[in-house]
Design a protein around this motif. Sequence first.
Motif, PDB file in Angstrom:
ATOM      1  N   ASN A  77      32.411  36.437  48.908  1.00  0.00           N
ATOM      2  CA  ASN A  77      33.237  36.099  50.075  1.00  0.00           C
ATOM      3  C   ASN A  77      34.719  36.008  49.701  1.00  0.00           C
ATOM      4  OD1 ASN A  77      30.946  35.757  51.620  1.00  0.00           O
ATOM      5  ND2 ASN A  77      30.938  33.526  51.470  1.00  0.00           N
ATOM      6  N   ARG A  78      35.569  36.444  50.632  1.00  0.00           N
ATOM      7  CA  ARG A  78      37.023  36.223  50.515  1.00  0.00           C
ATOM      8  C   ARG A  78      37.444  35.270  51.632  1.00  0.00           C
ATOM      9  NH1 ARG A  78      38.819  40.678  47.626  1.00  0.00           N
ATOM     10  NH2 ARG A  78      37.425  42.474  47.735  1.00  0.00           N
ATOM     11  N   PRO A  79      38.238  34.240  51.416  1.00  0.00           N
ATOM     12  CA  PRO A  79      38.433  33.685  50.100  1.00  0.00           C
ATOM     13  C   PRO A  79      37.127  33.071  49.609  1.00  0.00           C
ATOM     14  CG  PRO A  79      39.272  32.176  51.780  1.00  0.00           C
ATOM     15  CD  PRO A  79      38.790  33.408  52.480  1.00  0.00           C
ATOM     16  N   PRO A  80      36.990  32.757  48.374  1.00  0.00           N
ATOM     17  CA  PRO A  80      38.061  32.742  47.370  1.00  0.00           C
ATOM     18  C   PRO A  80      38.219  34.062  46.593  1.00  0.00           C
ATOM     19  CG  PRO A  80      36.111  31.652  46.480  1.00  0.00           C
ATOM     20  CD  PRO A  80      35.766  32.071  47.880  1.00  0.00           C
ATOM     21  N   TYR A  81      37.293  35.013  46.705  1.00  0.00           N
ATOM     22  CA  TYR A  81      37.330  36.175  45.810  1.00  0.00           C
ATOM     23  C   TYR A  81      38.576  37.019  46.026  1.00  0.00           C
ATOM     24  CZ  TYR A  81      35.570  40.188  43.158  1.00  0.00           C
ATOM     25  OH  TYR A  81      35.402  41.191  42.243  1.00  0.00           O
ATOM     26  N   GLU A  82      39.166  37.500  44.942  1.00  0.00           N
ATOM     27  CA  GLU A  82      40.368  38.325  45.035  1.00  0.00           C
ATOM     28  C   GLU A  82      40.226  39.663  44.326  1.00  0.00           C
ATOM     29  OE1 GLU A  82      44.174  36.790  44.798  1.00  0.00           O
ATOM     30  OE2 GLU A  82      43.724  34.945  45.886  1.00  0.00           O
ATOM     31  N   GLY A  83      39.006  40.026  43.947  1.00  0.00           N
ATOM     32  CA  GLY A  83      38.815  41.318  43.273  1.00  0.00           C
ATOM     33  C   GLY A  83      39.198  42.466  44.194  1.00  0.00           C
ATOM     34  N   PRO A  84      39.497  43.629  43.604  1.00  0.00           N
ATOM     35  CA  PRO A  84      40.050  44.738  44.375  1.00  0.00           C
ATOM     36  C   PRO A  84      39.021  45.547  45.179  1.00  0.00           C
ATOM     37  CG  PRO A  84      39.879  45.336  42.059  1.00  0.00           C
ATOM     38  CD  PRO A  84      39.448  43.905  42.162  1.00  0.00           C
ATOM     39  N   GLU A  85      37.726  45.261  45.018  1.00  0.00           N
ATOM     40  CA  GLU A  85      36.741  46.144  45.639  1.00  0.00           C
ATOM     41  C   GLU A  85      36.716  46.013  47.161  1.00  0.00           C
ATOM     42  OE1 GLU A  85      36.073  43.617  43.530  1.00  0.00           O
ATOM     43  OE2 GLU A  85      34.387  44.099  42.213  1.00  0.00           O
ATOM     44  N   THR A  86      36.228  47.070  47.795  1.00  0.00           N
ATOM     45  CA  THR A  86      35.893  47.034  49.223  1.00  0.00           C
ATOM     46  C   THR A  86      34.368  47.108  49.298  1.00  0.00           C
ATOM     47  OG1 THR A  86      35.819  49.432  49.418  1.00  0.00           O
ATOM     48  CG2 THR A  86      37.969  48.381  49.732  1.00  0.00           C
TER      49      THR A  86
END
Lengths: 380, 148
Positions: free
Chosen positions: B74-83
């Motif tokens: 989930n975003r947030p908190p995840y900030e990885g570049p993937e779609t």
Amino acid sequence: MDVAIIGLGMHPFGRTDGVSGLEQGAYAARKALEDAGVDWSDMQFAYGGSAAAGNADALVSKLGLTGLQFINVANGCATGGSALQSAYMAIQSGMFDIGMAVGFDKHPRGAFTVDPEASGLGKWYGDIGMALTPQFFGMKIQRYMHEFGISEDALVRVAVKNYRNGVLNPNAWRKKAFSYEDVATSDMVADPLRKYMFCSPAEGGCAMILCRADKARQYTSKPVFLKAVSVKTRNFGSFEVFTQAQALNRADAPTMKASKAAFEFAGIGPEDIDVAQLQDTESGAEIMHMAENGFCKDGEQEKWLREGYTEINGKLPVNTDGGCLANGEPIGASGLRQVHEIALQLRGDAGARQVPNQPKTGYTHVYGAPGLSGVTILSR
Amino acid sequence: MAINVANSEPIAEGLFTWPSNDPRLLGSKCNNCGVVVFPAQSSCPACSSTSTETIELERKGKLWTYTIQCFLPNRPPYEGPETPATFKPFGVGYVELPDQTRVEARIKTNDVSKLKIGMDMELVVEKFMERNGKDVVAFFFQPADELN
């Protein structure tokens, strides 16, 4: 002062569109009052919890502004167990004669979203993709399977059993049995755990009325007594969720400590328990908690599950209401649901899922982030 | 991913030495009981002492346990570049550093299906994402046989 449970109430778990979490809590509270034959105005205190559906003490605006002592409880997945423990202490201390433990929740769909900084972790921990509870569950059971020879078969059997039990429970969310193959081929979520091995965030409410044991029979012919209540947090070295580094020397899990303390207080042992609720956030948790609570040795779960020991008609039925897997997890209510189920079983009121031979003594166990466990021992 | 060191920043200060050609994780060791923890902290969670010193942790260790994260966090908190379209399952595990501690980390690997408890792992510091025009670098452990 011993403590008795004299009233049980529940709002069905699952998804109830158009009904707020608070309203589900009020519904459960009214059911519990009705079951005990008392009024809200008789309640001298209440302990309540909700993680995502507002403050539990807002219940007073639904149930009546009677001026009682109402204290909000927040303790992760163990919130319900902690509300019950607080209510137990309020009566056991002699301060109050009668009161309520209540919990409700209404979570959005999908996995729980975690705020790493609220748990004392760096923001980076969430940025990089490690603030996910399923990862912990996957890593803990992966290691356990490696150390004690537990197979994927055992993981599947737990899930199949709990969904099967859920079918027999009118208050359960998932009332659909899944076949062995359904579970074993469902999508991988956090290796080795698959989709149908996990419970989901959900909605629901649960309440119970507690009173001094010596007054219980004024209210009901079937009181259930709390013989022990114990809540413990993690020691340095136990393997818990959101641990950025684990000590090389492993310490006992909080579940082991809570279980031991509860058995000592009650003066009985695991062999005296007739029916149990063990936290099954996912299949692996139920397996590990069978041993952490002292019911079997590490590794014996393979045999227990293959031979059906934890089925409703087995030697130690576990999660007879379908557990978290079939009920989902409304955090505020979940730990109370476990106690509700054992109390029903001991009263002989569990309907189609009633454990045979009139169980006398039961056990509940809830586990929550960031590493705490609540255990109760109940008897009739 | 190649890193432009001059235009980079660590995912958080104090987790590892940076910039560096040989980055190391930074833990702390208790001056009273000797317990090592990561990240470094000024008090000891084992004995409650408030006397600790920051130390560099070992670069090599063994995989103690792992899982494979199979859905996009989930975003947030995840900030990885993937779609959702580019997301590939990634490994997360605990790596046991000899006589120190077991560090939780993302695992960098060409093939998550080859992860195995006990395998040799090594620290790598790599670009994780971009933020405010800078490369954000983070620490990972990678199977040693992929590096040598």
